[in-house]
Design a protein around this motif. Structure first.
Motif, mmCIF file in Angstrom:
data_model
loop_
_atom_site.group_PDB
_atom_site.id
_atom_site.type_symbol
_atom_site.label_atom_id
_atom_site.label_comp_id
_atom_site.label_asym_id
_atom_site.label_seq_id
_atom_site.Cartn_x
_atom_site.Cartn_y
_atom_site.Cartn_z
ATOM 1 N N ASN A 1 -91.167 66.002 21.725
ATOM 2 C CA ASN A 1 -90.738 66.528 22.946
ATOM 3 C C ASN A 1 -91.519 66.016 24.026
ATOM 4 O OD1 ASN A 1 -88.918 68.092 21.460
ATOM 5 N ND2 ASN A 1 -90.386 69.620 20.812
ATOM 6 N N VAL A 2 -92.045 64.784 23.966
ATOM 7 C CA VAL A 2 -92.740 64.197 25.164
ATOM 8 C C VAL A 2 -91.975 62.934 25.470
ATOM 9 C CG1 VAL A 2 -94.859 63.012 25.715
ATOM 10 C CG2 VAL A 2 -95.054 65.403 24.457
ATOM 11 N N ASN A 3 -91.674 62.902 26.963
ATOM 12 C CA ASN A 3 -91.067 61.607 27.544
ATOM 13 C C ASN A 3 -92.442 60.983 28.284
ATOM 14 O OD1 ASN A 3 -90.104 59.485 28.928
ATOM 15 N ND2 ASN A 3 -88.664 60.990 30.012
ATOM 16 N N LEU A 4 -92.865 60.013 27.855
ATOM 17 C CA LEU A 4 -93.863 59.267 28.471
ATOM 18 C C LEU A 4 -93.150 58.249 29.410
ATOM 19 C CD1 LEU A 4 -97.049 58.359 28.738
ATOM 20 C CD2 LEU A 4 -96.355 56.369 27.005
ATOM 21 N N HIS A 5 -93.292 58.679 30.693
ATOM 22 C CA HIS A 5 -92.606 58.300 31.789
ATOM 23 C C HIS A 5 -93.480 57.273 32.588
ATOM 24 C CE1 HIS A 5 -89.134 57.729 34.439
ATOM 25 N NE2 HIS A 5 -89.870 57.875 35.618
ATOM 26 N N VAL A 6 -93.334 55.916 32.747
ATOM 27 C CA VAL A 6 -94.172 54.947 33.484
ATOM 28 C C VAL A 6 -93.359 54.292 34.648
ATOM 29 C CG1 VAL A 6 -95.553 53.030 33.191
ATOM 30 C CG2 VAL A 6 -95.022 54.512 31.207
ATOM 31 N N THR A 7 -94.253 54.754 35.680
ATOM 32 C CA THR A 7 -93.628 54.317 37.160
ATOM 33 C C THR A 7 -94.763 53.026 37.624
ATOM 34 O OG1 THR A 7 -94.753 56.088 38.351
ATOM 35 C CG2 THR A 7 -92.448 56.104 37.975
ATOM 36 N N GLY A 8 -95.982 53.532 37.136
ATOM 37 C CA GLY A 8 -97.091 52.235 37.336
ATOM 38 C C GLY A 8 -97.069 51.435 36.267
ATOM 39 N N PRO B 1 -101.130 51.253 16.162
ATOM 40 C CA PRO B 1 -100.580 50.509 17.487
ATOM 41 C C PRO B 1 -100.909 51.037 18.488
ATOM 42 C CG PRO B 1 -99.012 51.257 15.563
ATOM 43 C CD PRO B 1 -100.401 52.012 15.131
ATOM 44 N N PHE B 2 -100.640 50.275 19.872
ATOM 45 C CA PHE B 2 -101.333 50.578 20.975
ATOM 46 C C PHE B 2 -100.687 52.037 21.493
ATOM 47 C CE2 PHE B 2 -102.323 46.122 22.271
ATOM 48 C CZ PHE B 2 -102.914 45.974 21.391
ATOM 49 N N ILE B 3 -99.110 52.224 21.330
ATOM 50 C CA ILE B 3 -98.582 53.431 21.426
ATOM 51 C C ILE B 3 -97.958 53.764 20.088
ATOM 52 C CG2 ILE B 3 -96.689 54.694 22.592
ATOM 53 C CD1 ILE B 3 -96.867 53.161 24.791
ATOM 54 N N TYR B 4 -98.446 55.129 19.358
ATOM 55 C CA TYR B 4 -97.990 55.228 18.031
ATOM 56 C C TYR B 4 -97.359 56.790 17.995
ATOM 57 C CZ TYR B 4 -99.133 56.017 12.884
ATOM 58 O OH TYR B 4 -99.108 56.453 11.678
ATOM 59 N N ALA B 5 -96.439 57.091 17.040
ATOM 60 C CA ALA B 5 -95.975 58.332 16.871
ATOM 61 C C ALA B 5 -95.729 58.190 15.270
ATOM 62 C CB ALA B 5 -94.818 58.714 17.577
ATOM 63 N N ASN B 6 -95.845 59.606 14.544
ATOM 64 C CA ASN B 6 -95.710 59.529 13.242
ATOM 65 C C ASN B 6 -94.828 60.708 13.007
ATOM 66 O OD1 ASN B 6 -95.547 59.924 10.131
ATOM 67 N ND2 ASN B 6 -97.173 58.367 10.295
ATOM 68 N N GLY B 7 -93.789 60.803 12.216
ATOM 69 C CA GLY B 7 -93.070 62.264 11.855
ATOM 70 C C GLY B 7 -92.896 63.076 13.409
ATOM 71 N N ARG B 8 -92.361 62.480 14.413
ATOM 72 C CA ARG B 8 -92.285 63.087 15.745
ATOM 73 C C ARG B 8 -90.624 63.269 15.668
ATOM 74 N NH1 ARG B 8 -97.047 65.551 15.121
ATOM 75 N NH2 ARG B 8 -98.719 64.145 15.421
ATOM 76 N N THR B 9 -90.250 64.303 16.634
ATOM 77 C CA THR B 9 -88.852 64.423 17.013
ATOM 78 C C THR B 9 -88.702 64.435 18.508
ATOM 79 O OG1 THR B 9 -88.280 65.735 14.783
ATOM 80 C CG2 THR B 9 -86.654 65.840 16.773
ATOM 81 N N ASN B 10 -87.781 63.996 19.049
ATOM 82 C CA ASN B 10 -87.498 63.762 20.533
ATOM 83 C C ASN B 10 -88.694 63.446 21.158
ATOM 84 O OD1 ASN B 10 -85.190 65.314 20.001
ATOM 85 N ND2 ASN B 10 -86.128 67.389 20.244
ATOM 86 N N ILE B 11 -88.679 61.766 21.206
ATOM 87 C CA ILE B 11 -89.626 61.348 21.904
ATOM 88 C C ILE B 11 -89.103 60.221 22.685
ATOM 89 C CG2 ILE B 11 -91.567 61.706 20.377
ATOM 90 C CD1 ILE B 11 -91.440 59.081 19.236
ATOM 91 N N ALA B 12 -89.871 59.855 23.990
ATOM 92 C CA ALA B 12 -89.323 58.807 24.603
ATOM 93 C C ALA B 12 -90.259 58.140 25.383
ATOM 94 C CB ALA B 12 -88.464 59.236 25.927
ATOM 95 N N ILE B 13 -90.197 56.637 25.705
ATOM 96 C CA ILE B 13 -91.111 55.933 26.599
ATOM 97 C C ILE B 13 -90.135 55.434 27.576
ATOM 98 C CG2 ILE B 13 -92.850 54.148 26.778
ATOM 99 C CD1 ILE B 13 -92.852 54.405 23.413
ATOM 100 N N THR B 14 -90.142 55.677 28.827
ATOM 101 C CA THR B 14 -89.114 55.230 29.972
ATOM 102 C C THR B 14 -89.805 55.181 31.304
ATOM 103 O OG1 THR B 14 -88.894 57.588 30.646
ATOM 104 C CG2 THR B 14 -87.522 57.125 28.898
ATOM 105 N N GLY B 15 -89.118 54.471 32.319
ATOM 106 C CA GLY B 15 -89.624 54.467 33.378
ATOM 107 C C GLY B 15 -89.257 53.174 34.001
ATOM 108 N N THR B 16 -89.809 52.631 35.157
ATOM 109 C CA THR B 16 -89.500 51.511 35.928
ATOM 110 C C THR B 16 -90.759 50.566 35.999
ATOM 111 O OG1 THR B 16 -90.052 52.418 38.064
ATOM 112 C CG2 THR B 16 -87.552 52.351 37.417
ATOM 113 N N GLY B 17 -91.840 51.082 35.106
ATOM 114 C CA GLY B 17 -93.193 50.466 35.351
ATOM 115 C C GLY B 17 -93.297 49.430 34.094
ATOM 116 N N VAL B 18 -94.695 49.092 33.952
ATOM 117 C CA VAL B 18 -94.916 48.047 33.040
ATOM 118 C C VAL B 18 -95.897 48.532 32.027
ATOM 119 C CG1 VAL B 18 -96.330 46.016 32.688
ATOM 120 C CG2 VAL B 18 -94.895 46.064 34.822
ATOM 121 N N ILE B 19 -95.799 48.326 30.758
ATOM 122 C CA ILE B 19 -96.730 48.467 29.815
ATOM 123 C C ILE B 19 -97.163 47.267 29.116
ATOM 124 C CG2 ILE B 19 -97.054 49.422 27.328
ATOM 125 C CD1 ILE B 19 -94.957 51.261 27.775
#
Length: 635
Positions: free
Chosen positions: A150-157, A186-204
């Motif tokens: 249930n986490v949206n990692l939202h990146v604008t920077g 992994p640099f960004i990692y999730a295991n066994g999670r539900t409802n996850i997002a990585i969004t935005g207009t930024g840079v990873i």
């Protein structure tokens, strides 16, 4: 550790590497493929093959042989399943709560270690019931980021990852090149999670070229050890790497997650693969730009995943753009979980190897991959390297497994380094577990520049089956012919290679040559190669120039009109279409095809009456009509 079950949703055949029979019989596949192209299915006695054996057989087929009597039975197009797949792919939504990483101690100065701030903000968001973890403008340095439900990692920077391998410890459960193990996170990692997002207009920014990751190469002795453990069924819990070892982690690794969204971001500089969803369901990857320079720098790798949509993305990668995977060799067959129901739309490929790729790690099976409206080596999106293959399917007798029901339509491209279509069972030449590779359709592909239209590379011990290429044009190919070794039922329908019709099937509709039509302000010519019949119509450069075709229809109703044309200018030459005096399309585009000898097709829905009809194409601008070769009318 949250490990996922290893069951396949459908039973596998008892033969190692063979798929279940959900793909249908050869005869059923050909009927479906025929409907994709609009041609009646033609079948011979069961077991009859159009192409079986070496390239000489395909040369005979391209000369026009292999016509079979028509069948009265029809089935649905494989594309009819796409709407139901897309209906199941629903991006997650999140509560309207924001957790700014700055409030948890992050500093966007490109030097402060923000690892703890990311961890604490994600934990707080999860504990509150979900929301958005905000990465504001600035450059935030960090080690591994672990997402929670249930986490949206939202990146604008910008998130810029640390280069020291210790920042990705402790080790976590991963799948490294198709074999399960424990390795650097992994640099960004999730295991066994539900409802996850990585969004935005930024840079990873994985920042990998700035560290030692590149020097680790393909893993060396550690890779060899992992492959040996996989081959010997060594317990997964004991396959432990990390500190002191040299298996590079992927940038984003999402394991056994449901309801995933990755959207809008610029993903750059991974240590190895960029985005790697594994054992996931309901995945959307939308409007993401991928950039990689390290070796093995794949773009988006759905791995043993179900129901995946990849749309509007751009790939400038140092390896395959979208490689669909499902595990390697014995370990992949042990896990036994296919990738299936993968839809790719509106993407641009400028990666080093394949655009749409399957394998080579495909031992758990791959089925139902659909790709449409994608461009290879687009002029407005040049990459560091040209795409070698628009479709690249790599299997071997080490892998076993299966690849079936792969369907492409309206794929365009230019300047391929090798073949438009490459399907091989010889990615490795060792092994004794043959894969099953079958059921491919390619419709409406237009490629200008490359080595050949297709290279289909089976083996005598297990042939590739059921490949249909239709309504496709390949120009600027350096090879005069194509290759099909050990292929059963290669169907070429309205396919042109360097201007030559190499079809093995008759035209899918009633064809009307332009040189036999009624011409107003134009002339029949034959000075540009690649036309059908005895010539083509070159209209005057005036609005109102027209060509009228007398068409007899057995029944009234809606039909598909295909217009084959060439436009050697850089200017669109649109035209209107009238049927029996009624305008049915006021401006059909006829953009430049690159040369007057490069032919393309457009389609228009028209309604006819039973009996005699007049279909007229009329120039709507001062440039006149494009050169017209023929029109076809089909139900």
């Amino acid at each position: 550790m949250n490990e996922r079950p290893h069951e396949d949703p459908g039973p596998l055949s008892a033969e190692p590497g063979a798929p279940p029979e959900s793909g249908g019989t050869r005869r059923e596949f050909l009927r479906s493929a025929a409907l994709v192209t609009g041609v009646a299915f033609v079948a011979g006695p069961l077991g009859e093959t159009l192409v079986a054996g070496r390239a000489a057989a395909v040369a005979a087929a391209e000369a026009g042989g292999g016509i079979r009597p028509a069948s009265s039975t029809a089935a649905a197009s494989p594309w009819d399943e796409v709407p139901s797949i897309l209906a199941r792919i629903v991006p997650p939504t999140f509560p309207d709560r924001t957790f700014d990483i700055v409030d948890y101690g992050a500093v966007g100065n490109n030097s402060t270690d923000c690892t703890a701030a990311f961890r604490d903000a994600i934990a707080a968001c999860n504990a509150a019931g979900g929301g958005r973890v905000l990465v504001p403008p600035g450059t935030f340095r960090t080690g591994a980021i672990h997402l929670l439900s249930n986490v949206n990692l939202h990146v604008t920077g910008t998130i810029r990852f640390r280069t020291d391998p210790g920042a990705y410890l402790p080790i976590v459960f991963t799948r490294w090149e198709g074999i399960e193990c424990y390795n650097y996170s992994p640099f960004i990692y999730a295991n066994g999670r539900t409802n996850i997002a990585i969004t935005g207009t930024g840079v990873i920014d994985g920042n990998a070229p700035a560290g030692e990751w590149s020097s680790w190469g393909g893993g060396g002795d550690d890779r060899d050890q992992l492959r040996e453990w996989g081959a010997n069924d060594h317990p997964v819990e004991q396959r432990r790497f990390g500190a002191g070892h040299r298996l590079r982690p992927n940038m984003i690794g999402l394991y056994d997650c449901a309801n995933v969204l990755v959207e809008g971001l610029d993903l750059r500089n991974p240590a190895m693969w960029t985005l790697h969803p594994v054992y996931c369901t309901n995945v959307t990857v939308r409007n993401v730009t991928f950039y990689s320079t390290n070796s093995q720098g794949d773009g988006c790798n759905p791995d043993s995943c179900t129901d995946v949509l990849i749309t509007g993305c751009r790939f400038n990668t140092n390896d395959d753009c979208i490689p669909v995977k499902s595990g390697r060799d014995r370990d992949g067959r042990r896990v036994n979980k296919p990738s299936q129901n993968i839809v790719v739309r509106d993407c641009k490929f400028s990666g080093r190897w394949g655009g749409i790729t399957v394998g080579s790690e495909m031992s758990g099976g791959v089925r139902k991959v659909f790709a449409e409206d994608c461009v290879c080596n687009a002029a407005d999106f040049p990459g560091r390297y040209p795409v070698k293959y628009a479709l690249y399917v790599k299997t071997s007798f080490n892998r076993g497994g299966f690849v079936e029901d792969v369907h492409l339509r309206r794929i365009t491209g230019r300047d391929l380094e090798r073949d438009a279509l490459y399907i091989t069972m010889n990615y490795e030449t060792s092994g004794n577990i043959p894969p099953t590779v079958r059921n491919f359709t390619v419709d409406g592909m237009t490629i200008d520049g490359g080595r050949s239209a297709y290279n289909i590379d089976g083996r005598s011990a297990r042939h590739i089956q059921n490949v249909t290429i239709s309504n496709s044009t390949f120009t600027g190919m350096s090879n005069s012919g194509n290759t099909a070794d050990y292929v059963d039922d290669l169907q070429l329908i309205n396919v042109f290679h360097n201007g030559r019709d190499i079809s093995t099937q008759p035209s899918p509709g009633a064809r009307h040559e332009a040189e036999n039509a009624t011409i107003s302000q134009g002339a029949v010519e034959s000075n540009h190669a690649g036309y059908s019949g005895t010539g083509f119509v070159n209209s005057a450069n005036v609005a109102g120039a027209s060509v009228g075709f007398a068409v007899t229809a057995e029944t009234a109703g809606t039909k598909t009109l295909t217009v084959r044309y060439a436009n050697g200018t850089a200017t669109n030459r649109p035209y209107s279409v009238t049927v029996n005096g009624t305008v049915v399309a006021s401006a059909v585009d006829a953009p430049g095809t690159g040369a007057w000898s490069t032919w393309a097709s457009s389609t228009v829905a028209v309604s006819t009456v039973a009996g005699a009809n007049t279909i007229r194409l009329t120039a709507t601008t001062a440039g006149g009509l494009p050169n017209l070769d023929y029109v076809e009318i089909r139900p």
